[in-house]
Design a protein around this motif. Structure first.
Motif, PDB file in Angstrom:
ATOM      1  N   MET A   1     -14.408  -6.642  22.256  1.00 51.94           N
ATOM      2  CA  MET A   1     -12.900  -6.574  21.965  1.00 51.94           C
ATOM      3  C   MET A   1     -12.095  -7.263  22.833  1.00 51.94           C
ATOM      4  O   MET A   1     -11.168  -8.141  22.526  1.00 51.94           O
ATOM      5  N   GLU A   2     -12.339  -7.077  24.367  1.00 53.06           N
ATOM      6  CA  GLU A   2     -11.654  -7.760  25.159  1.00 53.06           C
ATOM      7  C   GLU A   2     -11.817  -9.428  25.180  1.00 53.06           C
ATOM      8  O   GLU A   2     -10.877  -9.952  25.228  1.00 53.06           O
ATOM      9  N   ILE A   3     -13.105  -9.803  24.917  1.00 54.51           N
ATOM     10  CA  ILE A   3     -13.226 -11.239  24.791  1.00 54.51           C
ATOM     11  C   ILE A   3     -12.707 -11.793  23.636  1.00 54.51           C
ATOM     12  O   ILE A   3     -12.081 -12.896  23.605  1.00 54.51           O
ATOM     13  N   THR A   4     -12.742 -11.260  22.513  1.00 52.17           N
ATOM     14  CA  THR A   4     -12.069 -11.424  21.202  1.00 52.17           C
ATOM     15  C   THR A   4     -10.561 -11.685  21.412  1.00 52.17           C
ATOM     16  O   THR A   4      -9.958 -12.750  20.955  1.00 52.17           O
ATOM     17  N   CYS A   5      -9.930 -10.643  22.143  1.00 51.30           N
ATOM     18  CA  CYS A   5      -8.535 -10.889  22.377  1.00 51.30           C
ATOM     19  C   CYS A   5      -8.038 -11.962  23.123  1.00 51.30           C
ATOM     20  O   CYS A   5      -7.121 -12.713  23.284  1.00 51.30           O
ATOM     21  N   ARG A   6      -8.858 -12.073  24.227  1.00 50.76           N
ATOM     22  CA  ARG A   6      -8.824 -13.354  25.228  1.00 50.76           C
ATOM     23  C   ARG A   6      -8.811 -14.701  24.349  1.00 50.76           C
ATOM     24  O   ARG A   6      -7.806 -15.516  24.576  1.00 50.76           O
ATOM     25  N   LEU A   7      -9.835 -14.535  23.606  1.00 46.56           N
ATOM     26  CA  LEU A   7      -9.668 -15.967  22.634  1.00 46.56           C
ATOM     27  C   LEU A   7      -8.706 -16.038  21.828  1.00 46.56           C
ATOM     28  O   LEU A   7      -8.093 -17.278  21.700  1.00 46.56           O
TER      29      LEU A   7
END
Length: 257
Positions: free
Chosen positions: A126-132
């Motif tokens: 979820m954190e990586i998706t938000c970063r993207l």
């Protein structure tokens, strides 16, 4: 003349006080802890050095080839790569360099996300998706990194870690030309991550890079620019062994994370 008898008396008093203080014990019961250490008389210096070397030992059946590649990387880095990086830093303003690094880091979050999902790391995914999403939109295609300012940490997940997560052994140690230390499992992971990045073709960069190799060159220069490691910085004749050991142990920690 009246002070002369006083000096020997003062010295005698100081000496007596020091001798008395020398017998005062610390809370642990020792006045000189080092005197009470017991060493194994059967462990001589040669055995100690052998034990230290064994601690650095890593499965390296291709060591002769790996050492040749290591020396090639050493000289290439010294004579080619680092001069290019220094020139890149000289002609490119810091904001531009940061933008280039942020852009490629944003692209790298694609395989990060895939591998995080494969390792069943829900929160990290979820954190990586938000970063993207944030860096691609608010960060103008990733040239800025607003996600880090918002408290979303940067993660690094690759397919080599995914294989290790599922119990695939690391295999023999392998020194890759230009890319540096690796092993058989992680090398297969590098190929897979490249295939994922090319297959997803995020922001059409992978397809464009195949038509414009200068993008790939810029990515390699940026990668070396942001990597702090320098060959020879350990100032040790056993740098090859140290690099091999540190890489192997760091990968174990990354897989366990």
């Amino acid at each position: 003349m009246a002070n002369k008898p006083f000096l020997p008396a003062l010295l005698l008093a100081v000496t007596a006080n020091l001798a008395w203080a020398d017998h005062i014990t610390d809370p642990d019961g020792f006045t000189r802890p080092l005197e009470h250490l017991k060493f194994n008389p059967g462990l001589d210096q040669r055995e100690f050095e052998r034990a230290s070397f064994d601690a650095l030992n890593v499965y390296d059946p291709w060591e002769r080839w790996n050492r040749r590649v290591y020396h090639f990387n050493y000289r290439f880095d010294e004579w080619v790569f680092l001069p290019i990086v220094r020139g890149y830093r000289y002609v490119t303003p810091r904001p531009v360099r940061n933008g280039v690094s942020n852009f490629f880091a944003n692209l790298g979050d694609v395989p990060n996300l895939v591998n995080s999902l494969l390792q069943l790391k829900g929160r990290r995914s979820m954190e990586i998706t938000c970063r993207l999403l944030f860096n691609t939109t608010f960060g103008v295609l990733g040239l800025w990194d607003p996600a880090s300012r918002m408290g979303l940490p940067k993660h690094s997940e690759d397919f080599g870690q995914t294989l290790g997560f599922y119990g695939v052994p690391e295999g023999p140690y392998l020194m890759l030309p230009l890319l540096g230390p690796s092993n058989l499992r992680d090398t297969a992971g590098l190929v897979t991550d490249y295939a994922v990045e090319f297959g997803v073709n995020y922001l059409d960069v992978a397809q464009t890079s195949s038509e414009h190799p200068e993008i790939t060159v810029l990515k390699a220069v940026d990668k070396r620019h942001v990597t702090n490691f320098r060959y020879g910085q350990t100032n040790s004749p056993f740098e090859y062994e140290k690099i091999r050991y540190v890489y192997t142990e760091s990968r174990k920690l990354q897989i366990a994370d």
